[in-house]
Design a protein around this motif. Structure first.
Motif, PDB file in Angstrom:
ATOM      1  N   SER A 163      39.335  -9.396  66.321  1.00  0.00           N
ATOM      2  CA  SER A 163      39.340  -8.176  65.513  1.00  0.00           C
ATOM      3  C   SER A 163      39.773  -8.507  64.094  1.00  0.00           C
ATOM      4  CB  SER A 163      40.302  -7.145  66.110  1.00  0.00           C
ATOM      5  OG  SER A 163      40.010  -6.912  67.467  1.00  0.00           O
ATOM      6  N   HIS A 164      39.281  -7.720  63.140  1.00  0.00           N
ATOM      7  CA  HIS A 164      39.583  -7.912  61.721  1.00  0.00           C
ATOM      8  C   HIS A 164      40.438  -6.738  61.249  1.00  0.00           C
ATOM      9  CE1 HIS A 164      38.920  -8.023  57.354  1.00  0.00           C
ATOM     10  NE2 HIS A 164      38.613  -9.294  57.501  1.00  0.00           N
ATOM     11  N   PRO A 165      41.393  -6.982  60.343  1.00  0.00           N
ATOM     12  CA  PRO A 165      42.258  -5.893  59.888  1.00  0.00           C
ATOM     13  C   PRO A 165      41.525  -4.685  59.321  1.00  0.00           C
ATOM     14  CG  PRO A 165      43.123  -8.002  59.155  1.00  0.00           C
ATOM     15  CD  PRO A 165      41.786  -8.279  59.763  1.00  0.00           C
ATOM     16  N   ASP A 166      40.314  -4.914  58.781  1.00  0.00           N
ATOM     17  CA  ASP A 166      39.594  -3.822  58.126  1.00  0.00           C
ATOM     18  C   ASP A 166      38.564  -3.145  59.023  1.00  0.00           C
ATOM     19  OD1 ASP A 166      40.989  -4.567  55.857  1.00  0.00           O
ATOM     20  OD2 ASP A 166      39.367  -5.796  55.058  1.00  0.00           O
ATOM     21  N   GLN A 167      38.480  -3.540  60.294  1.00  0.00           N
ATOM     22  CA  GLN A 167      37.337  -3.098  61.088  1.00  0.00           C
ATOM     23  C   GLN A 167      37.328  -1.589  61.345  1.00  0.00           C
ATOM     24  OE1 GLN A 167      37.757  -5.586  64.628  1.00  0.00           O
ATOM     25  NE2 GLN A 167      38.289  -3.786  65.843  1.00  0.00           N
ATOM     26  N   ILE A 168      38.479  -0.986  61.530  1.00  0.00           N
ATOM     27  CA  ILE A 168      38.485   0.454  61.793  1.00  0.00           C
ATOM     28  C   ILE A 168      37.982   1.220  60.575  1.00  0.00           C
ATOM     29  CG2 ILE A 168      39.955   2.463  62.187  1.00  0.00           C
ATOM     30  CD1 ILE A 168      41.581   0.832  64.116  1.00  0.00           C
ATOM     31  N   SER A 169      38.490   0.877  59.401  1.00  0.00           N
ATOM     32  CA  SER A 169      38.054   1.576  58.188  1.00  0.00           C
ATOM     33  C   SER A 169      36.577   1.321  57.906  1.00  0.00           C
ATOM     34  CB  SER A 169      38.896   1.139  56.986  1.00  0.00           C
ATOM     35  OG  SER A 169      38.810  -0.263  56.781  1.00  0.00           O
ATOM     36  N   ARG A 170      36.118   0.106  58.161  1.00  0.00           N
ATOM     37  CA  ARG A 170      34.703  -0.208  57.925  1.00  0.00           C
ATOM     38  C   ARG A 170      33.797   0.555  58.887  1.00  0.00           C
ATOM     39  NH1 ARG A 170      32.565  -4.773  55.305  1.00  0.00           N
ATOM     40  NH2 ARG A 170      34.047  -5.937  54.031  1.00  0.00           N
ATOM     41  N   PHE A 171      34.184   0.601  60.141  1.00  0.00           N
ATOM     42  CA  PHE A 171      33.341   1.269  61.131  1.00  0.00           C
ATOM     43  C   PHE A 171      33.374   2.785  60.960  1.00  0.00           C
ATOM     44  CE2 PHE A 171      33.865  -2.592  64.115  1.00  0.00           C
ATOM     45  CZ  PHE A 171      32.793  -3.219  63.492  1.00  0.00           C
ATOM     46  N   LYS A 172      34.492   3.304  60.469  1.00  0.00           N
ATOM     47  CA  LYS A 172      34.535   4.729  60.166  1.00  0.00           C
ATOM     48  C   LYS A 172      33.526   5.069  59.071  1.00  0.00           C
ATOM     49  CE  LYS A 172      39.265   5.973  61.521  1.00  0.00           C
ATOM     50  NZ  LYS A 172      40.624   6.349  61.030  1.00  0.00           N
ATOM     51  N   SER A 286      26.660  -2.211  62.283  1.00  0.00           N
ATOM     52  CA  SER A 286      27.936  -2.633  62.844  1.00  0.00           C
ATOM     53  C   SER A 286      27.971  -4.140  63.046  1.00  0.00           C
ATOM     54  CB  SER A 286      28.205  -1.917  64.172  1.00  0.00           C
ATOM     55  OG  SER A 286      28.341  -0.530  63.990  1.00  0.00           O
ATOM     56  N   ARG A 287      26.882  -4.677  63.577  1.00  0.00           N
ATOM     57  CA  ARG A 287      26.809  -6.127  63.774  1.00  0.00           C
ATOM     58  C   ARG A 287      26.884  -6.860  62.439  1.00  0.00           C
ATOM     59  NH1 ARG A 287      22.723  -7.967  68.643  1.00  0.00           N
ATOM     60  NH2 ARG A 287      23.535  -6.575  70.283  1.00  0.00           N
ATOM     61  N   GLU A 288      26.185  -6.348  61.446  1.00  0.00           N
ATOM     62  CA  GLU A 288      26.198  -6.987  60.131  1.00  0.00           C
ATOM     63  C   GLU A 288      27.589  -6.943  59.526  1.00  0.00           C
ATOM     64  OE1 GLU A 288      23.222  -4.780  58.096  1.00  0.00           O
ATOM     65  OE2 GLU A 288      21.526  -5.919  58.963  1.00  0.00           O
ATOM     66  N   ASN A 289      28.260  -5.797  59.654  1.00  0.00           N
ATOM     67  CA  ASN A 289      29.617  -5.668  59.125  1.00  0.00           C
ATOM     68  C   ASN A 289      30.589  -6.585  59.860  1.00  0.00           C
ATOM     69  OD1 ASN A 289      30.635  -3.290  57.112  1.00  0.00           O
ATOM     70  ND2 ASN A 289      28.598  -2.842  57.918  1.00  0.00           N
ATOM     71  N   PHE A 290      30.421  -6.696  61.155  1.00  0.00           N
ATOM     72  CA  PHE A 290      31.307  -7.560  61.925  1.00  0.00           C
ATOM     73  C   PHE A 290      31.160  -9.013  61.480  1.00  0.00           C
ATOM     74  CE2 PHE A 290      32.555 -10.017  65.729  1.00  0.00           C
ATOM     75  CZ  PHE A 290      33.833  -9.506  65.921  1.00  0.00           C
ATOM     76  N   LEU A 291      29.932  -9.435  61.220  1.00  0.00           N
ATOM     77  CA  LEU A 291      29.704 -10.801  60.770  1.00  0.00           C
ATOM     78  C   LEU A 291      30.351 -11.040  59.411  1.00  0.00           C
ATOM     79  CD1 LEU A 291      28.425 -13.551  61.131  1.00  0.00           C
ATOM     80  CD2 LEU A 291      26.277 -12.627  60.233  1.00  0.00           C
ATOM     81  N   VAL A 292      30.257 -10.061  58.516  1.00  0.00           N
ATOM     82  CA  VAL A 292      30.899 -10.176  57.204  1.00  0.00           C
ATOM     83  C   VAL A 292      32.409 -10.334  57.368  1.00  0.00           C
ATOM     84  CG1 VAL A 292      31.453  -8.918  55.079  1.00  0.00           C
ATOM     85  CG2 VAL A 292      29.104  -8.951  55.931  1.00  0.00           C
ATOM     86  N   MET A 293      33.004  -9.573  58.272  1.00  0.00           N
ATOM     87  CA  MET A 293      34.446  -9.660  58.488  1.00  0.00           C
ATOM     88  C   MET A 293      34.837 -10.995  59.108  1.00  0.00           C
ATOM     89  SD  MET A 293      35.565  -5.777  59.623  1.00  0.00           S
ATOM     90  CE  MET A 293      34.201  -5.459  60.757  1.00  0.00           C
ATOM     91  N   GLN A 294      33.985 -11.521  59.986  1.00  0.00           N
ATOM     92  CA  GLN A 294      34.262 -12.829  60.572  1.00  0.00           C
ATOM     93  C   GLN A 294      34.205 -13.917  59.500  1.00  0.00           C
ATOM     94  OE1 GLN A 294      34.631 -13.552  64.388  1.00  0.00           O
ATOM     95  NE2 GLN A 294      35.495 -11.595  63.793  1.00  0.00           N
ATOM     96  N   GLU A 295      33.251 -13.802  58.595  1.00  0.00           N
ATOM     97  CA  GLU A 295      33.166 -14.760  57.490  1.00  0.00           C
ATOM     98  C   GLU A 295      34.396 -14.662  56.591  1.00  0.00           C
ATOM     99  OE1 GLU A 295      29.470 -13.569  55.800  1.00  0.00           O
ATOM    100  OE2 GLU A 295      28.266 -14.869  57.127  1.00  0.00           O
ATOM    101  N   ASP A 296      34.914 -13.450  56.436  1.00  0.00           N
ATOM    102  CA  ASP A 296      36.117 -13.265  55.631  1.00  0.00           C
ATOM    103  C   ASP A 296      37.308 -13.976  56.271  1.00  0.00           C
ATOM    104  OD1 ASP A 296      37.766 -11.906  53.520  1.00  0.00           O
ATOM    105  OD2 ASP A 296      38.638 -10.942  55.271  1.00  0.00           O
TER     106      ASP A 296
END
Length: 338
Positions: A163-172, A286-296
């Motif tokens: 999980s990424h610290p920003d995932q809740i705000s991003r998915f919202k 969602s998948r695209e955002n998750f990949l961006v967060m993983q790269e971060d």
């Protein structure tokens, strides 16, 4: 006529009372059998009035510590990789408070207290650093918070589809892609699921959780680890829900610490199989955002590697354990070279 309804009412109440008595007996027998049939692997470490289950194997330095995700299996989450890493170095898996064999506590299951529990368990068990922390899912933020408070002990990390610290705000923010009716449907479904789980946790003494878990078993084909998880499900559920209630706070605190210096890290990201039909817009986003967060996450250290793991589910350590084993060994090698 009135007497008939009174008798029916008493009959229903009597039946409910009998079912409750049977359920309580079933639950108490289940807990006793669980303790006899599935004793804790490793040992129970006293951390000051409570015990944390800690399973350490092998020898060598650094010591690898496995942190499970927000699930029911505790230390058993790592059963497919634990022994292989123990061939290389000291390897410890543990169960957080209230999960499986570890004692629960009344306080909220906040990330800092989880870090303090692990630190105390390692110290009292005389398990020494340096540490390589391996986390799955929510275990990633938990490990970052451990590093925030006890960073002098941590020399490397592995993130397993975390999980990424920003995932809740991003998915919202992605909810704007859904229609109002779809949003409402998702919220109702989620609220209903939470209600059912919390109701089950409140009624765990009746045997209902154990009964449902037993119905999920697949006869003699059930894996022994799955049997153990089911056996402790009624006592584990409340602590899992406590962690879930504190999850947004956990991510918020994890977001305050994102700099790992030159500690070697590996970020493993699950890439599910591509479906035959085109994904809905929000799922694709969602998948695209998750990949961006993983790269971060891979940018949090100057010594990092990001690996996409194709055709796997969220539990990479179970679906493709060799990938996790190689990643952990890679970090161990880099730590030893320092």
């Amino acid at each position: 006529m009135k007497k008939i309804f009174v008798n029916i009412g008493f009959g229903i109440l009597g039946l409910i009372l009998v079912l409750l008595i049977v359920g309580v007996i079933y639950e108490n027998l289940g807990r006793r059998n669980a303790a006899q049939n599935f004793p804790p692997p490793g040992k129970l470490v006293d951390i000051g009035g409570r015990h944390i289950q800690l399973d350490c194997r092998g020898s060598g330095s650094p010591t690898v510590v496995f942190q499970s995700g927000l699930d029911w299996a505790g230390s058993l989450s790592w059963s497919a990789v634990h022994d292989e890493i123990a061939k290389t170095t000291r390897a410890c898996a543990y169960s957080r408070a209230g999960i499986m064999w570890s004692d629960s506590h009344e306080a909220p299951q906040l990330a800092k207290s989880i870090a303090e529990d692990l630190h105390a368990a390692l110290k009292n068990a005389n398990e020494k650093g340096p540490l390589v922390l391996v986390g799955h899912s929510a275990g990633g933020p938990y490990n970052m918070i451990y590093t925030k408070y006890f960073g002098a002990d941590v020399t490397g990390l592995v993130f397993v589809d975390t999980s990424h610290p920003d995932q809740i705000s991003r998915f919202k923010a992605l909810k704007a892609l859904e229609s109002d009716s779809t949003q409402l449907s998702r919220e109702l479904e989620w609220n209903w699921s939470v209600f059912l789980y919390k109701s089950a946790a409140a009624l765990n003494w009746t045997g209902i959780v154990r009964l449902v878990a037993a119905m999920d078993e697949d006869g003699d084909q059930t894996d022994p680890n799955d049997q153990a998880v089911n056996a402790y499900s009624s006592t584990t559920i409340s602590s899992v829900l406590k962690e879930n209630d504190a999850f947004e706070q956990t991510l918020n605190e994890a977001g305050t610490f994102r700099h790992l210096g030159d500690r070697p890290i590996v970020v493993l990201t699950a890439v599910p199989p591509v479906p035959k039909q085109e994904l809905p817009k929000i799922e694709k986003a969602s998948r695209e955002n998750f990949l961006v967060m993983q790269e971060d996450q891979a940018k949090w250290s100057s010594q990092s590697q990001h690996q996409l793991v194709h055709d796997t589910g969220h539990y990479i350590q179970s679906d493709q354990p060799a990938v996790v084993i190689d990643a952990v060994r890679s970090v161990i090698s880099k730590v030893r070279e320092k």
